[in-house]
Design an enzyme around this catalytic site. Structure first.
Site, PDB file in Angstrom:
ATOM      1  CE  LYS A  70      -4.298  -1.767   1.940  1.00 35.30           C
ATOM      2  NZ  LYS A  70      -5.335  -1.601   2.954  1.00 35.30           N
ATOM      3  CG  ASP A 107      -8.403   0.493   2.988  1.00 33.79           C
ATOM      4  OD1 ASP A 107      -9.178  -0.272   2.386  1.00 33.79           O
ATOM      5  OD2 ASP A 107      -7.176   0.276   3.104  1.00 33.79           O
ATOM      6  N   GLY A 243     -15.843  -5.719  10.068  1.00 34.91           N
ATOM      7  CA  GLY A 243     -14.878  -5.463   9.008  1.00 34.91           C
ATOM      8  C   GLY A 243     -15.360  -5.880   7.627  1.00 34.91           C
TER       9      GLY A 243
HETATM   10  P1  NDP Z   1      -0.281  -2.966   9.883  1.00 39.45           P
HETATM   11  O1  NDP Z   1       0.578  -4.195   9.904  1.00 39.45           O
HETATM   12  O2  NDP Z   1       0.163  -1.768   9.117  1.00 39.45           O
HETATM   13  O3  NDP Z   1      -0.541  -2.497  11.416  1.00 39.45           O
HETATM   14  C1  NDP Z   1      -0.826  -3.427  12.416  1.00 39.45           C
HETATM   15  C2  NDP Z   1      -1.180  -2.707  13.711  1.00 39.45           C
HETATM   16  O4  NDP Z   1      -1.559  -3.704  14.682  1.00 39.45           O
HETATM   17  C3  NDP Z   1      -0.051  -1.905  14.348  1.00 39.45           C
HETATM   18  O5  NDP Z   1      -0.571  -0.764  14.981  1.00 39.45           O
HETATM   19  C4  NDP Z   1       0.527  -2.889  15.372  1.00 39.45           C
HETATM   20  O6  NDP Z   1       1.145  -2.261  16.475  1.00 39.45           O
HETATM   21  C5  NDP Z   1      -0.758  -3.538  15.856  1.00 39.45           C
HETATM   22  N1  NDP Z   1      -0.492  -4.840  16.456  1.00 39.45           N
HETATM   23  C6  NDP Z   1      -0.135  -5.975  15.818  1.00 39.45           C
HETATM   24  N2  NDP Z   1       0.032  -6.980  16.714  1.00 39.45           N
HETATM   25  C7  NDP Z   1      -0.226  -6.449  17.940  1.00 39.45           C
HETATM   26  C8  NDP Z   1      -0.224  -6.978  19.268  1.00 39.45           C
HETATM   27  N3  NDP Z   1       0.094  -8.262  19.518  1.00 39.45           N
HETATM   28  N4  NDP Z   1      -0.559  -6.151  20.294  1.00 39.45           N
HETATM   29  C9  NDP Z   1      -0.874  -4.853  20.069  1.00 39.45           C
HETATM   30  N5  NDP Z   1      -0.899  -4.292  18.826  1.00 39.45           N
HETATM   31  C10 NDP Z   1      -0.575  -5.085  17.779  1.00 39.45           C
HETATM   32  O7  NDP Z   1      -1.710  -3.476   9.374  1.00 39.45           O
HETATM   33  P2  NDP Z   1      -2.872  -2.621   8.664  1.00 39.45           P
HETATM   34  O8  NDP Z   1      -2.935  -1.300   9.317  1.00 39.45           O
HETATM   35  O9  NDP Z   1      -2.725  -2.668   7.201  1.00 39.45           O
HETATM   36  O10 NDP Z   1      -4.170  -3.505   9.036  1.00 39.45           O
HETATM   37  C11 NDP Z   1      -4.675  -3.564  10.366  1.00 39.45           C
HETATM   38  C12 NDP Z   1      -5.882  -4.486  10.400  1.00 39.45           C
HETATM   39  O11 NDP Z   1      -6.964  -3.933   9.630  1.00 39.45           O
HETATM   40  C13 NDP Z   1      -5.600  -5.872   9.807  1.00 39.45           C
HETATM   41  O12 NDP Z   1      -6.226  -6.830  10.611  1.00 39.45           O
HETATM   42  C14 NDP Z   1      -6.262  -5.805   8.439  1.00 39.45           C
HETATM   43  O13 NDP Z   1      -6.683  -7.095   8.008  1.00 39.45           O
HETATM   44  C15 NDP Z   1      -7.479  -4.902   8.730  1.00 39.45           C
HETATM   45  N6  NDP Z   1      -7.970  -4.231   7.527  1.00 39.45           N
HETATM   46  C16 NDP Z   1      -9.275  -4.456   7.165  1.00 39.45           C
HETATM   47  C17 NDP Z   1      -9.809  -3.838   6.059  1.00 39.45           C
HETATM   48  C18 NDP Z   1     -11.240  -4.094   5.699  1.00 39.45           C
HETATM   49  O14 NDP Z   1     -11.660  -3.744   4.578  1.00 39.45           O
HETATM   50  N7  NDP Z   1     -12.041  -4.656   6.590  1.00 39.45           N
HETATM   51  C19 NDP Z   1      -9.005  -2.934   5.208  1.00 39.45           C
HETATM   52  C20 NDP Z   1      -7.652  -2.735   5.701  1.00 39.45           C
HETATM   53  C21 NDP Z   1      -7.174  -3.391   6.807  1.00 39.45           C
HETATM   54  P3  NDP Z   1       2.725  -1.904  16.461  1.00 39.45           P
HETATM   55  O15 NDP Z   1       2.858  -0.620  15.687  1.00 39.45           O
HETATM   56  O16 NDP Z   1       3.047  -1.754  17.910  1.00 39.45           O
HETATM   57  O17 NDP Z   1       3.428  -3.051  15.797  1.00 39.45           O
END
Ligand code: NDP
Length: 281
Positions: A70, A107, A243
């Site tokens: 992205k 999004d 979602g």
């Molecule tokens: P990213 O990988 O860019 O970000 C992931 C986020 O989750 C970060 O803030 C990360 O925190 C946090 N995170 C991951 N693991 C943990 C944990 N164990 N404890 C606390 N925080 C955690 O992903 P995206 O932003 O692209 O996507 C996020 C979610 O949104 C996904 O599940 C994706 O599938 C969903 N999504 C759904 C869409 C839809 O159309 N329904 C569209 C786009 C996304 P940290 O920075 O600390 O690592």
């Protein structure tokens, strides 16, 4: 029927096999009688730029972009929508015939559409929002909430640095925290934009006893559809937004941009996707 005039679009991701977008867009194409096809591409992890550059001039109409491309999608583009620029990421590239590549981010629009469908009483202007997570999806969410008139957005992330960087990309309406405690009581909406809960694990922490009875709880995760986070909210009688509705919501403007008309309303997109996921709400 694929013809010599078939308009091609698709989705690019790595991996991409799990994507529901081909199912949804091809069902819309068929129901609309459009001579079009929507396919899935899996470019090499380090080859997205060459892949996208190859479509300059409109060899295909455009592509939706999913993880991990992205941000690279934004870098390859010549023109950007305001939301793509604010989010720092694009989920849609349009290959115009004049050779230019346009980046958009639908999004955030998908999230707002999902809220409008499943929480119709929610008014973004009515109070502060809390976004859990600071990744690409959270950026898009913050941009869309501000665009819709949210007076304040708190970004809560386990890595505070990342939340602070996100907040700095916007203005003083956005603040960063590493715990939800202080922000939750005044929130009118709380959105899980972390990947917590994906595949059935525990959801993010929220001090449930301090949230208002009228708060709207949204989860961007849709596998499973009824995440632990949404289940906890439902137990407390709160309005929830899932979602899957966001997935449909982001696909609507993408289809319009790729194929030049709105998707047909007579097709029950939600039922189609629920069947594909083998789930029911
Ligand atoms: P990213 O990988 O860019 O970000 C992931 C986020 O989750 C970060 O803030 C990360 O925190 C946090 N995170 C991951 N693991 C943990 C944990 N164990 N404890 C606390 N925080 C955690 O992903 P995206 O932003 O692209 O996507 C996020 C979610 O949104 C996904 O599940 C994706 O599938 C969903 N999504 C759904 C869409 C839809 O159309 N329904 C569209 C786009 C996304 P940290 O920075 O600390 O690592």
């Amino acid at each position: 029927m694929i013809s010599a005039k078939t308009r091609i679009a698709g989705v690019a991701g790595a991996p991409v096999r799990h994507s529901l977008s081909p199912l949804l867009h091809n069902a819309w194409l068929e129901a609309s009688g459009i001579d079009g096809a929507y396919v899935a591409f899996c470019p090499p992890q380090d080859g997205f730029d060459a892949f996208a550059q190859g479509f300059r001039g409109g060899a295909i109409a455009g592509i939706n972009v999913t993880l991990p491309f992205k941000q690279q999608a934004l870098a390859v583009a010549d023109d950007f929508s305001d939301l793509a620029r604010a989010a720092g990421a694009a989920n849609l590239l349009l290959f115009h015939e004049n050779g230019r590549i346009e980046a958009r981010n639908t999004d955030g629009e998908g999230m707002m559409r999902a809220l409008a469908v499943q929480a119709p009483d929610y008014n973004p202007r009515s109070g502060p929002a809390v976004v859990l997570g600071a990744g690409g999806a959270a950026r898009g969410a913050v941009a869309a909430l501000l665009d819709a008139g949210a007076p304040e957005v708190t970004v809560v992330n386990r890595t505070l640095d990342r939340a602070e960087q996100l907040a700095q990309a916007f203005d003083s309406r956005v603040r960063a925290l590493d715990r939800a405690d202080r922000a939750a009581p005044e929130a009118v909406v709380v959105i899980n934009a972390t990947s917590l809960g994906l595949g059935g694990g525990s959801g993010p922490d929220l001090p449930w006893s301090s949230v208002a009875d009228s708060v709207v709880i949204m989860d961007m995760v849709y596998t499973p559809l009824r995440t632990e986070f949404l289940a906890a909210a439902q137990t407390r009688g709160l309005t929830v937004v899932d979602g899957l509705e966001m997935l449909i919501g982001q696909a609507i403007p993408a289809f319009e941009a790729l194929f030049g008309q709105a998707p047909p309303l007579q097709l029950d997109a939600r039922r189609l996707l629920l069947n594909a996921l083998g789930q029911h709400l």
